[in-house]
Design an enzyme around this catalytic site. Structure first.
Site, PDB file in Angstrom:
ATOM      1  N   CYS A 218       2.443  -1.692  16.337  1.00  0.00           N
ATOM      2  CA  CYS A 218       2.243  -1.475  14.901  1.00  0.00           C
ATOM      3  C   CYS A 218       1.565  -2.671  14.252  1.00  0.00           C
ATOM      4  O   CYS A 218       2.018  -3.812  14.379  1.00  0.00           O
ATOM      5  CB  CYS A 218       3.592  -1.199  14.235  1.00  0.00           C
TER       6      CYS A 218
ATOM      7  N   CYS B 290       6.685  -6.416   7.567  1.00  0.00           N
ATOM      8  CA  CYS B 290       7.813  -5.811   8.282  1.00  0.00           C
ATOM      9  C   CYS B 290       8.310  -6.794   9.325  1.00  0.00           C
ATOM     10  O   CYS B 290       7.510  -7.512   9.931  1.00  0.00           O
ATOM     11  CB  CYS B 290       7.382  -4.506   8.958  1.00  0.00           C
TER      12      CYS B 290
ATOM     13  N   CYS C 207       3.293   8.579   0.834  1.00  0.00           N
ATOM     14  CA  CYS C 207       3.953   7.676   1.778  1.00  0.00           C
ATOM     15  C   CYS C 207       4.075   6.312   1.107  1.00  0.00           C
ATOM     16  O   CYS C 207       3.059   5.699   0.764  1.00  0.00           O
ATOM     17  CB  CYS C 207       3.095   7.609   3.049  1.00  0.00           C
TER      18      CYS C 207
ATOM     19  N   CYS D 230      -0.840   5.937  10.206  1.00  0.00           N
ATOM     20  CA  CYS D 230       0.449   5.376  10.625  1.00  0.00           C
ATOM     21  C   CYS D 230       0.238   4.055  11.354  1.00  0.00           C
ATOM     22  O   CYS D 230      -0.548   3.973  12.283  1.00  0.00           O
ATOM     23  CB  CYS D 230       1.168   6.319  11.598  1.00  0.00           C
TER      24      CYS D 230
ATOM     25  N   CYS E 193       7.540  -4.158  16.149  1.00  0.00           N
ATOM     26  CA  CYS E 193       7.171  -3.140  17.131  1.00  0.00           C
ATOM     27  C   CYS E 193       5.778  -3.484  17.652  1.00  0.00           C
ATOM     28  O   CYS E 193       4.878  -3.823  16.884  1.00  0.00           O
ATOM     29  CB  CYS E 193       7.182  -1.758  16.496  1.00  0.00           C
TER      30      CYS E 193
ATOM     31  N   GLY F  47       7.043  -1.642   6.104  1.00  0.00           N
ATOM     32  CA  GLY F  47       8.421  -2.105   6.073  1.00  0.00           C
ATOM     33  C   GLY F  47       9.412  -1.192   6.759  1.00  0.00           C
ATOM     34  O   GLY F  47       9.103  -0.049   7.093  1.00  0.00           O
TER      35      GLY F  47
ATOM     36  N   SER G 297      12.008   6.770  14.388  1.00  0.00           N
ATOM     37  CA  SER G 297      10.884   6.420  15.256  1.00  0.00           C
ATOM     38  C   SER G 297      11.435   6.120  16.645  1.00  0.00           C
ATOM     39  O   SER G 297      11.906   5.017  16.905  1.00  0.00           O
ATOM     40  CB  SER G 297      10.130   5.213  14.695  1.00  0.00           C
ATOM     41  N   LEU G 298      11.387   7.111  17.503  1.00  0.00           N
ATOM     42  CA  LEU G 298      11.984   6.966  18.835  1.00  0.00           C
ATOM     43  C   LEU G 298      10.975   6.345  19.798  1.00  0.00           C
ATOM     44  O   LEU G 298      11.227   5.301  20.382  1.00  0.00           O
ATOM     45  CB  LEU G 298      12.468   8.335  19.324  1.00  0.00           C
ATOM     46  N   ASN G 299       9.845   6.988  19.966  1.00  0.00           N
ATOM     47  CA  ASN G 299       8.695   6.377  20.639  1.00  0.00           C
ATOM     48  C   ASN G 299       8.844   6.148  22.140  1.00  0.00           C
ATOM     49  O   ASN G 299       7.899   5.697  22.793  1.00  0.00           O
ATOM     50  CB  ASN G 299       8.283   5.057  19.978  1.00  0.00           C
TER      51      ASN G 299
ATOM     52  N   GLU H 287       0.828  -1.209   0.000  1.00  0.00           N
ATOM     53  CA  GLU H 287       0.000   0.000   0.000  1.00  0.00           C
ATOM     54  C   GLU H 287       0.865   1.262   0.000  1.00  0.00           C
ATOM     55  O   GLU H 287       1.961   1.272   0.537  1.00  0.00           O
ATOM     56  CB  GLU H 287      -0.901   0.006   1.241  1.00  0.00           C
TER      57      GLU H 287
HETATM   58  N1  SAH Z   1       9.828   1.098   9.885  1.00  0.00           N
HETATM   59  C1  SAH Z   1       9.998   2.516   9.704  1.00  0.00           C
HETATM   60  C2  SAH Z   1       9.012   3.060   8.699  1.00  0.00           C
HETATM   61  C3  SAH Z   1       7.557   2.990   9.136  1.00  0.00           C
HETATM   62  S1  SAH Z   1       7.073   4.538   9.681  1.00  0.00           S
HETATM   63  C4  SAH Z   1       9.905   3.213  11.047  1.00  0.00           C
HETATM   64  O1  SAH Z   1       9.644   2.539  12.039  1.00  0.00           O
HETATM   65  O2  SAH Z   1      10.155   4.393  11.128  1.00  0.00           O
HETATM   66  C5  SAH Z   1       5.638   4.199  10.557  1.00  0.00           C
HETATM   67  C6  SAH Z   1       5.485   5.164  11.713  1.00  0.00           C
HETATM   68  O3  SAH Z   1       4.205   4.936  12.292  1.00  0.00           O
HETATM   69  C7  SAH Z   1       6.513   4.927  12.804  1.00  0.00           C
HETATM   70  O4  SAH Z   1       6.975   6.154  13.287  1.00  0.00           O
HETATM   71  C8  SAH Z   1       5.710   4.214  13.881  1.00  0.00           C
HETATM   72  O5  SAH Z   1       6.246   4.505  15.144  1.00  0.00           O
HETATM   73  C9  SAH Z   1       4.325   4.779  13.680  1.00  0.00           C
HETATM   74  N2  SAH Z   1       3.248   3.882  14.089  1.00  0.00           N
HETATM   75  C10 SAH Z   1       3.207   2.551  13.985  1.00  0.00           C
HETATM   76  N3  SAH Z   1       2.042   2.073  14.463  1.00  0.00           N
HETATM   77  C11 SAH Z   1       1.331   3.138  14.871  1.00  0.00           C
HETATM   78  C12 SAH Z   1       0.024   3.305  15.428  1.00  0.00           C
HETATM   79  N4  SAH Z   1      -0.757   2.259  15.674  1.00  0.00           N
HETATM   80  N5  SAH Z   1      -0.388   4.554  15.704  1.00  0.00           N
HETATM   81  C13 SAH Z   1       0.397   5.613  15.446  1.00  0.00           C
HETATM   82  N6  SAH Z   1       1.614   5.519  14.898  1.00  0.00           N
HETATM   83  C14 SAH Z   1       2.091   4.292  14.625  1.00  0.00           C
END
Ligand code: SAH
Length: 326
Positions: A105, A98, A91, A320, A102, A147, A201-203, A78
């Site tokens: 996700c 992937c 995007c 996201c 995480c 991915g 993506s620090l989170n 997608e």
């Molecule tokens: N794998 C790469 C590219 C994907 S980016 C990465 O991790 O950066 C996808 C973004 O969406 C990431 O910043 C991730 O933290 C965020 N994300 C994933 N699941 C989410 C969710 N359920 N709600 C909000 N953001 C999410």
């Protein structure tokens, strides 16, 4: 390009061919009228100009559009087209599924099926651009779809080169952003190999929380990740974007925000706060508006640019972390 070099085609011919493909969107060699009959025939017999098959386009209430593509082997990916004031951002995906696992996700739940070829990455841009009334209104590309781009390094770098090349899609490299979960050695490579904006993506602002959310943190903990970010070459006034998914009760307290601010102090950093997008079967919850605003205020008070990104397209599962292509 090397695949033309292999057939000993002169560079200026290669340039003509690439411009037919990327600037004029031609899909067969027979249409390349400034090449000799012989050369057109030679190329048609040996090379394919691939395109992606669009299986479905869904439009969200907020104007974003989700494209579902079917690949040659029957897999799906997608891309999400996001409206912004005056232009579009696309995007795109770098893998089918992937492998990063995480916890929050949805894409990661099914694991990794396979890497995308460079052509499959670039063709997402071609397909969507061709679908727009004004192709020039697509100006920004983010590698933030399905991915982990740095886990498919060679193909992703080749795709970025084609997307930004003069004989390619001609996107400004200032408008192409790669987002990573934090594959540290590849962040160093990326800075050397190609010019692109970096998003991380620090989170979480401490290793215990990040270990819980992102298994990659066991291999490359926060200190290593931020060292790689510090070494990443940045043009004047550019910043690294840090994405931070806000999850209620997990990483959304004011203390977390203070810690985050301290952590990013040595960096040229801006912060994208993404309130968690829920989906069926997840234990996680989105924080309420108050908690989100408080978190943001802590960062702004400490002089950061911190933007709350309400993901677009949640109603069509295009937000996201919601891409699954099934
Ligand atoms: N794998 C790469 C590219 C994907 S980016 C990465 O991790 O950066 C996808 C973004 O969406 C990431 O910043 C991730 O933290 C965020 N994300 C994933 N699941 C989410 C969710 N359920 N709600 C909000 N953001 C999410």
């Amino acid at each position: 390009m090397h695949w033309l070099g292999r057939y000993r085609i002169a560079p200026y011919r290669a340039g003509q061919i690439l411009r037919w493909i990327y600037h004029r969107g031609v899909c067969s060699f027979s249409e390349m009228t400034d090449l000799s009959e012989d050369l057109r025939k030679f190329l048609s017999e040996r090379l394919d100009i691939s395109r992606l098959e669009t299986e479905q386009i869904q439009t969200s209430k907020d104007g974003s559009r989700k494209y579902l593509f079917r690949l040659k082997d029957g897999q799906h990916i997608e891309s999400v087209l996001i409206p912004e004031p005056g232009h579009w951002t696309l995007c795109i995906s770098s893998q089918v599924g992937c492998g990063m696992r995480c916890k929050f996700c949805l894409t990661g739940r099914g694991g990794l099926a396979r890497n995308l070829e460079p052509s499959e990455i670039v063709n997402q841009v071609c397909a969507v651009r061709d679908d727009l009334r004004d192709p020039g209104s697509l100006t920004n590309i983010v590698l933030m779809g399905m991915g982990e781009p740095l886990a498919n390094y060679d193909s992703v770098v080749q795709a970025i080169r084609t997307i930004t090349a003069n004989n390619g899609l001609q996107f400004s490299s200032r408008r192409v952003t790669l987002s990573t979960a934090g594959l540290v050695p590849r962040i160093y490579d990326l800075g050397r190999d190609v010019t692109v904006n970096l998003a991380v993506s620090l989170n979480a602002a401490d290793n215990d929380t990040r270990n819980e959310l992102m298994p990659i943190n066991h291999t490359y903990p926060i200190e290593m990740l931020l060292s790689a970010c510090r070494a990443f070459p940045l043009p004047p006034r550019r910043m690294i974007t840090f994405e931070y998914v806000l999850i209620a009760g997990v990483n959304d307290s004011p203390r977390d925000a203070v810690r985050l601010a301290r952590l990013l102090r040595p960096l040229r950093a801006k912060i994208n706060l993404i309130p968690f997008n829920p989906y069926e079967g997840t234990e996680f919850k989105r924080p309420d508006e108050g908690a989100t605003l408080t978190f943001q205020k802590v960062l702004i008070d400490r002089h950061y640019t911190a933007i709350i990104r309400h993901s677009k397209g949640a109603d069509i599962c295009a937000a996201c972390g919601q891409l699954r292509a099934r």
